[in-house]
Design an enzyme around this catalytic site. Structure first.
Site, PDB file in Angstrom:
ATOM      1  N   SER A 217       0.832  -1.212   0.000  1.00  0.00           N
ATOM      2  CA  SER A 217       0.000   0.000   0.000  1.00  0.00           C
ATOM      3  C   SER A 217       0.864   1.259   0.000  1.00  0.00           C
ATOM      4  CB  SER A 217      -0.919  -0.002   1.221  1.00  0.00           C
ATOM      5  OG  SER A 217      -0.167   0.009   2.424  1.00  0.00           O
ATOM      6  N   ARG A 221       0.148   3.514  -3.374  1.00  0.00           N
ATOM      7  CA  ARG A 221      -0.548   4.794  -3.161  1.00  0.00           C
ATOM      8  C   ARG A 221       0.179   5.912  -3.902  1.00  0.00           C
ATOM      9  NH1 ARG A 221      -0.487   4.563   1.690  1.00  0.00           N
ATOM     10  NH2 ARG A 221      -2.632   4.023   2.238  1.00  0.00           N
ATOM     11  N   ASN A 225      -1.374   7.550  -7.636  1.00  0.00           N
ATOM     12  CA  ASN A 225      -1.725   8.965  -7.740  1.00  0.00           C
ATOM     13  C   ASN A 225      -0.878   9.691  -8.785  1.00  0.00           C
ATOM     14  OD1 ASN A 225      -3.774  10.000  -5.513  1.00  0.00           O
ATOM     15  ND2 ASN A 225      -2.567   8.372  -4.588  1.00  0.00           N
TER      16      ASN A 225
END
Length: 287
Positions: A217, A221, A225
């Site tokens: 994660s 992440r 993005n």
């Protein structure tokens, strides 16, 4: 490479999402990939030269700037660059003191390095999509991704480095037995020895999944993005050269997205730094 009549939109997008890749061809020879298909055929041993170049260059820029300020630091009225660097150090130090309860002199410098380095890599997303690739095409370099954090290899490398330190300090602070107990004695507990033994595999499975999810994660992440932001810039660039109205609209849209993206690139660097501090704090906690 432009989205003109000879190049379709999908080819334009694919071109800008392809890394400058070096690796082994199916025939056993080593060299550069000349297409996205060739890059995929090289497998996991391929090297993304553009991601490595820009990440190391921006990392060196961060080190050079802070070292220059440190050498010329003065106790009098600070200059603009010194004032900015001192503000960054204080900002990171406040976050470390607020989220890290242990004692480790490595955490604050690591947090500062990650925040500044990732911010600089993210900042490359504000460079117009065609500028650097167009320039490098003059020298025969046809693929170039200038935002290292849109490459999952870079984000996973950063996250795995933090994860390795987390495991190392977990074992050093708690001891091998304490770290093993943390993975096998929670969240289910019992006073009955038989139940304790029965809960060990269940606890280990739950804690192991939780442990492994942290670097995944942590990296995805940042990658997700930044990749989405880069894709939007590429899609906006398709508007140029398709008509006066769409070109003007694309210019306005690109400016608006760039202003908003400044918040995104800063926030993503901040989140990565904060999670690093939290993970290091977890490694120093005793249960």
């Amino acid at each position: 490479m432009a989205a003109s009549g000879s190049v379709t939109s999908s080819e334009f997008i694919r071109h800008h999402l392809t890394n400058l890749t070096f690796g082994q061809h199916p025939d056993g020879s080593w060299g550069m990939a000349h297409s996205a298909a060739e890059a995929a055929e090289m497998g996991i041993m391929a090297v993304h030269l553009d991601s490595l170049f820009w990440s190391f260059t921006l990392g060196a820029l961060f080190l050079w700037m802070f070292r220059t300020v440190a050498v010329k630091v003065t106790s009098g009225t600070p200059g603009g660059v010194q004032n900015f660097c001192e503000w960054l150090v204080e900002f990171v130090d406040e976050n470390v003191r607020g989220s890290f309860s242990g004692k480790n002199d490595l955490v604050a410098p690591m947090a500062l390095t990650l925040f500044c380095w990732i911010f600089l890599m993210n900042l490359m997303d504000l460079v117009p999509v065609e500028v650097i690739p167009r320039f490098l095409q003059l020298f025969g370099i046809h693929y170039q991704k200038v935002v290292p954090t849109t490459d999952p290899n870079i984000t996973f490398g950063l996250a795995l480095s933090v994860f390795t330190l987390m495991i190392y300090y977990s074992i050093m602070v708690k001891g091998p037995a304490g770290f093993a107990a943390e993975l096998t004695m929670h969240p289910f507990e019992a006073k009955n020895p038989l139940l304790k033994i029965l809960f060990i595999p269940i606890n280990f499975f739950l804690e192991f999944v939780s442990l492994i999810s942290k670097p995944i994660s942590h990296s995805l992440r940042l990658f997700g993005n930044m990749y989405a932001g880069e894709m939007i810039f590429i899609l906006i660039s398709l508007m140029y050269g398709t008509g006066v109205v769409l070109t003007l609209f694309g210019g306005v849209l690109q400016f608006v997205w760039a202003v908003f993206h400044i918040l995104v690139i800063t926030l993503q660097a901040f989140i990565f730094m904060v999670l690093t501090i939290v993970y290091m704090d977890m490694a120093h906690q005793h249960h």
